[in-house]
Design an enzyme around this catalytic site. Structure first.
Site, mmCIF file in Angstrom:
data_model
loop_
_atom_site.group_PDB
_atom_site.id
_atom_site.type_symbol
_atom_site.label_atom_id
_atom_site.label_comp_id
_atom_site.label_asym_id
_atom_site.label_seq_id
_atom_site.Cartn_x
_atom_site.Cartn_y
_atom_site.Cartn_z
ATOM 1 N N GLY A 289 0.776 -1.240 0.000
ATOM 2 C CA GLY A 289 0.000 0.000 0.000
ATOM 3 C C GLY A 289 0.804 1.284 0.000
ATOM 4 C CD GLU A 331 1.159 -9.541 1.892
ATOM 5 O OE1 GLU A 331 1.089 -10.687 2.359
ATOM 6 O OE2 GLU A 331 0.141 -8.841 1.623
ATOM 7 N N PRO A 332 4.843 -5.058 -0.446
ATOM 8 C CG PRO A 332 7.001 -4.145 -0.554
ATOM 9 C CD PRO A 332 6.171 -5.179 0.167
ATOM 10 N N GLY A 333 3.913 -3.816 -3.652
ATOM 11 C CA GLY A 333 3.918 -4.100 -5.085
ATOM 12 C C GLY A 333 4.286 -2.822 -5.807
ATOM 13 N NE ARG A 334 0.012 1.818 -5.757
ATOM 14 C CZ ARG A 334 -1.016 1.736 -6.614
ATOM 15 N NH1 ARG A 334 -0.940 2.356 -7.764
ATOM 16 N NH2 ARG A 334 -2.103 1.055 -6.315
ATOM 17 N NE ARG A 371 -3.066 2.527 -10.847
ATOM 18 C CZ ARG A 371 -2.715 3.764 -10.520
ATOM 19 N NH1 ARG A 371 -2.059 4.519 -11.363
ATOM 20 N NH2 ARG A 371 -3.031 4.242 -9.337
ATOM 21 C CE1 TYR A 375 -8.856 0.916 -8.835
ATOM 22 C CE2 TYR A 375 -6.634 1.079 -9.718
ATOM 23 C CZ TYR A 375 -7.666 0.323 -9.202
ATOM 24 O OH TYR A 375 -7.483 -1.022 -9.045
ATOM 25 C CB CYS A 402 -14.913 2.564 -28.960
ATOM 26 S SG CYS A 402 -14.098 2.145 -30.484
ATOM 27 C CD GLU A 403 -15.887 2.553 -23.054
ATOM 28 O OE1 GLU A 403 -16.378 3.347 -22.219
ATOM 29 O OE2 GLU A 403 -16.498 1.590 -23.525
#
Ligand code: PLP
Length: 475
Positions: A289, A331-334, A371, A375, A402-403
């Protein structure tokens, strides 16, 4: 190497630019007012990989490779992975918490080559599905250094994890205790587990990435007594052993306070487990996080400050509860991979919508980076082949899908000369971009290329148009 026809197309455009190139200048947008003569990368120093530099051609280089050459060679979009940044982040994290167990959160980005790097750096790894487990095992990642997460683990995922000998399984709900116990009994092993709880902490981050509040779909509820009941069930099971307790409260968090509050809550639970069941809690896992800088000016938590504070907080809580200080786990990812990648795109259509605004469209978008749409995540961008030109025009970087929500970045400042064929570099795309990539609009997923010491090699090849029909049954 396989390439998509679109990649070939974009390479052609570099070689032979169309005679009529539409520039922002031609569109009558205001002339540059701000001239940046200083180090043009200074603003984005913390956002870019540590090896980011400017070469004599005024191009952005990463890992000693000219990004314009990378775009030509590998086609666009392409994710450029700076190995040095990843290793530096891992080492910084480990040295900030020298006694902790550090799991890399595979959900941020996973490939077999990355598993090898994670292994070489001596990290543990958090996998949250049977798929992530499969990739890790297929890369010979040591199973005893894996933890399996998931709020709805399938029986076959649990069995495979237990049979492979994963070091930890995070129990997410009460019924899972019996299912993991049955798998362990069947395999004839004593399976260490941790209890993932929802500590009732809501950090200040996007609500879709808040995971530790009372009403979260993740983790054992504490108020109802589910967490304590899970500990009791683990205690009476002959095939499970309670290794610790766990909470992951959310992602991209910029302040200490939610973490220190979580520590207090976890210690209250550890204390309750000890007084009620006589079980000592040997490890406290705080999940991941930790926030990272995405745009110039972002001020995430300083790693060493955070390490001092969290370590002190764990020691103080242990002391207050008259406990041995448990092992800390993270548990870092980012934090480890986010700033290690940059996505390169090629500019296509430029559409002016007002005297002061234009869309600069690129050849990727929500299929390689969901993302912003998911978000409202913010990104910065550079014109990689024009870094030395003054950045003066604020534009919206639009994807090709197409958004209407397919916008990669808003309020990006680019040189007035930005035009078709330019290379756009979007930094900080290492986490939750490729791992969330899709084939929306039947767009092949891009390659991931590792750069280091001036050379580049493909880590994950780009999908081809044929890959898009590979799963279809014959007509
Ligand atoms: N651990 C768990 C259990 C998670 O669910 C996540 C992300 O969702 C992480 C770790 C990694 O979070 P981050 O990448 O923000 O560090």
């Amino acid at each position: 190497m396989d390439r998509t026809p679109w990649d070939d197309l974009s390479r052609e455009e570099h070689k032979e630019p169309p005679t009529e190139i539409l520039r922002l200048e031609d569109l009558g947008l205001p002339k540059p007012t701000k001239v940046e003569t200083q180090d043009q990368l200074a603003d984005l120093k913390d956002v870019l990989p540590v090896t980011a530099e400017l070469n004599g051609l005024g191009h952005l280089t990463i890992g000693g490779c000219d990004t314009v050459d990378l775009a030509r060679e590998f086609g666009t979009p392409v994710l450029v992975f700076c190995e040095q940044t990843f290793r530096a982040r891992v080492r910084a994290f480990k040295s900030a918490f020298p006694e902790a167990t550090v799991y890399y959160a595979a959900k941020a980005f996973l490939s077999r080559a990355l598993c090898r790097l994670v292994d070489q750096e001596g990290l543990f790894m958090d996998v949250s599905t049977g798929g992530e487990l499969h990739v890790a095992l297929s890369a010979d990642f040591p199973p005893e250094r894996l933890i399996l997460h998931g709020n709805n683990k399938l029986d076959r995922e649990i069995s495979r994890a237990v049979e492979a000998g994963v070091g930890r399984i995070a129990i997410d709900n009460l019924e899972e205790v019996g299912r993991v116990a049955a798998a362990a009994t069947h395999a004839g092993v004593l399976q260490p587990v941790v209890l993932r709880v929802a500590p009732g902490v809501r950090p200040d981050t996007h609500r879709h990435i808040q995971t530790g509040h009372q009403a979260s779909k993740f983790g054992l509820d504490m108020l109802s007594g589910a967490a304590l009941e899970a500990a009791r069930r683990v205690q009476v099971s002959e095939s499970l052993i309670l290794a610790g307790i766990h909470a992951h409260i959310g992602s991209n968090i910029f302040s200490f306070e939610p973490f220190t509050r979580t520590i207090e809550v976890l210690f209250d639970l550890a204390s309750e487990i000890r007084s009620t069941l006589g079980l000592e809690i040997g490890e406290i896992n705080l999940g991941g996080g930790f926030g990272i800088p995405y745009v110039a000016g972002d001020q995430p938590i300083k790693l060493n400050m955070m390490a001092d504070l969290l370590t002190a907080s764990v020691r103080a809580s242990a002391h207050n509860h008259a406990m041995e200080t448990p092992r800390m786990c993270f548990e870092p990812g980012r934090f480890l991979i986010g700033n290690a990648m940059v996505t390169l795109y090629t500019v296509g259509v430029i559409k002016r919508t007002s005297p002061v605004h234009a869309y600069v469209s690129v050849d990727g978008g929500m299929s390689d980076n969901i993302r912003p749409a998911l978000y409202q995540a913010e990104y910065d961008a550079l014109v990689a082949n024009k870094v030395t030109e003054p950045r003066a025009n604020s534009v919206t970087l639009a994807g090709m899908h197409c958004e209407s929500g397919d916008l990669l970045a808003t309020h990006v400042t680019v040189p007035a000369s930005v035009s078709r064929g330019d290379i756009i570099a979007v930094p900080a795309t290492g986490a939750y971009t490729y791992s969330m990539a899709s084939n929306y609009n039947k767009k092949p997923r891009p390659a991931v290329v590792t750069v280091s010491g001036g050379s580049a090699r493909v880590m994950v090849r780009a999908e081809t148009l044929d890959d898009l029909i590979r799963l279809d049954q014959p007509l």
